[in-house]
Motif scaffolding. Structure first.
Motif, mmCIF file in Angstrom:
data_model
loop_
_atom_site.group_PDB
_atom_site.id
_atom_site.type_symbol
_atom_site.label_atom_id
_atom_site.label_comp_id
_atom_site.label_asym_id
_atom_site.label_seq_id
_atom_site.Cartn_x
_atom_site.Cartn_y
_atom_site.Cartn_z
ATOM 1 N N ASN A 53 0.848 -1.202 0.000
ATOM 2 C CA ASN A 53 0.000 0.000 0.000
ATOM 3 C C ASN A 53 0.878 1.245 0.000
ATOM 4 O O ASN A 53 2.097 1.162 -0.052
ATOM 5 C CB ASN A 53 -0.977 -0.027 1.185
ATOM 6 C CG ASN A 53 -0.261 0.013 2.523
ATOM 7 O OD1 ASN A 53 0.784 0.632 2.670
ATOM 8 N ND2 ASN A 53 -0.823 -0.653 3.515
ATOM 9 N N PHE A 54 0.260 2.395 0.099
ATOM 10 C CA PHE A 54 0.977 3.667 -0.031
ATOM 11 C C PHE A 54 1.228 4.369 1.303
ATOM 12 O O PHE A 54 1.722 5.477 1.336
ATOM 13 C CB PHE A 54 0.206 4.594 -0.971
ATOM 14 C CG PHE A 54 0.179 4.098 -2.386
ATOM 15 C CD1 PHE A 54 1.187 4.431 -3.272
ATOM 16 C CD2 PHE A 54 -0.842 3.271 -2.831
ATOM 17 C CE1 PHE A 54 1.186 3.957 -4.571
ATOM 18 C CE2 PHE A 54 -0.868 2.801 -4.132
ATOM 19 C CZ PHE A 54 0.155 3.141 -5.004
ATOM 20 N N LYS A 55 0.863 3.722 2.405
ATOM 21 C CA LYS A 55 1.000 4.357 3.723
ATOM 22 C C LYS A 55 2.438 4.760 4.036
ATOM 23 O O LYS A 55 2.671 5.777 4.658
ATOM 24 C CB LYS A 55 0.463 3.422 4.815
ATOM 25 C CG LYS A 55 -1.044 3.281 4.784
ATOM 26 C CD LYS A 55 -1.523 2.540 6.007
ATOM 27 C CE LYS A 55 -2.971 2.181 6.008
ATOM 28 N NZ LYS A 55 -3.916 2.989 5.363
ATOM 29 N N ASP A 60 -2.795 7.844 0.938
ATOM 30 C CA ASP A 60 -3.879 6.875 1.088
ATOM 31 C C ASP A 60 -3.980 5.946 -0.113
ATOM 32 O O ASP A 60 -4.340 4.774 0.013
ATOM 33 C CB ASP A 60 -5.232 7.594 1.264
ATOM 34 C CG ASP A 60 -5.280 8.376 2.560
ATOM 35 O OD1 ASP A 60 -4.635 7.951 3.536
ATOM 36 O OD2 ASP A 60 -5.962 9.419 2.589
ATOM 37 N N HIS A 61 -3.718 6.477 -1.279
ATOM 38 C CA HIS A 61 -3.841 5.702 -2.504
ATOM 39 C C HIS A 61 -2.925 6.311 -3.564
ATOM 40 O O HIS A 61 -2.326 7.360 -3.340
ATOM 41 C CB HIS A 61 -5.295 5.713 -3.009
ATOM 42 C CG HIS A 61 -5.735 7.088 -3.424
ATOM 43 N ND1 HIS A 61 -6.064 8.073 -2.522
ATOM 44 C CD2 HIS A 61 -5.840 7.651 -4.657
ATOM 45 C CE1 HIS A 61 -6.386 9.181 -3.181
ATOM 46 N NE2 HIS A 61 -6.253 8.948 -4.480
ATOM 47 N N LYS A 63 -1.080 5.528 -7.822
ATOM 48 C CA LYS A 63 -0.730 4.630 -8.926
ATOM 49 C C LYS A 63 0.791 4.619 -9.033
ATOM 50 O O LYS A 63 1.422 5.674 -9.027
ATOM 51 C CB LYS A 63 -1.347 5.141 -10.225
ATOM 52 C CG LYS A 63 -0.943 4.343 -11.444
ATOM 53 C CD LYS A 63 -1.486 4.989 -12.716
ATOM 54 C CE LYS A 63 -0.863 4.311 -13.931
ATOM 55 N NZ LYS A 63 -1.114 5.051 -15.158
ATOM 56 N N ALA A 87 -0.515 10.523 -7.237
ATOM 57 C CA ALA A 87 -1.563 10.539 -6.210
ATOM 58 C C ALA A 87 -2.090 11.957 -6.039
ATOM 59 O O ALA A 87 -1.305 12.906 -5.917
ATOM 60 C CB ALA A 87 -1.023 10.029 -4.884
#
Length: 191
Positions: A53-55, A60-61, A63, A87
């Protein structure tokens, strides 16, 4: 204008003589154990990064875009970025590094160079990037500011001066850099 690679900026900041031995007096460089290991680590990290994930990046989200080739006619610069994240309408370059010493200056300015290429590619400002240190599994945020961009442009000018002038630069003042340098055997004035 002489076209340069982003790795030239990284190498110039590490030691300007690397530019001389790459362009002016090309020699067969010795691939160090660290270089070979870093290449293997990059391949494994590419595989793993796709599932994460992007944490870690404070997002939060987003590509991920891997190994994007970038070039700028304006800068006379090109390179292949390890990864960038898109993002919330922003772009974040990410360079993977196998080092236990923390982020170094040459890696920082390599990242800034890629940020400048992303800016030209997307026609949008890049405010931050990340140096991801593989052994720590930790990204370090790096601010991409005006002074850093100016420094990169000055490096590009100095690199081109070395190539055109065909003059060997002075050795790096930090002799610790010479210990692991693949060109060490070609410098007659360092131990």
């Amino acid at each position: 204008m002489i076209k340069l690679r982003v790795t030239d900026v990284k190498q110039y900041v590490y030691c300007p003589r690397i530019i001389y031995f790459t362009y002016v007096c090309p020699v067969e460089k010795r691939v160090t154990r660290k270089m070979a290991y870093g290449k293997e680590e990059h391949l494994e990290l590419d595989r793993l990064e796709k599932r994460r994930n992007f944490k870690r990046f404070g997002l939060d989200h987003g590509k991920r875009v891997f190994h994007q080739y970038l070039r700028s006619e304006r800068l006379g610069l090109e390179g292949r970025l390890d990864m960038h994240v898109i993002a919330n309408g922003e772009y974040f370059p990410v360079e993977f590094k196998h080092t236990v010493k923390g982020p170094s200056l040459n890696h920082k300015y390599q990242l800034v160079s890629y940020a400048m290429l992303l800016e030209d590619f997307y026609n949008k400002p890049v405010r931050y990037g990340f140096l991801y240190l593989i052994p720590e599994k930790k990204p370090y945020p790096i601010e991409i500011n005006t002074n850093a961009r100016i420094f990169v442009k000055e490096c590009l000018d100095k690199i081109r001066d070395i190539i055109v002038g065909e003059k060997m630069p002075r050795p790096n003042r930090f002799k610790g850099c010479c210990k692991d340098c693949e060109y060490r055997n070609f410098c007659g004035d360092v131990n």
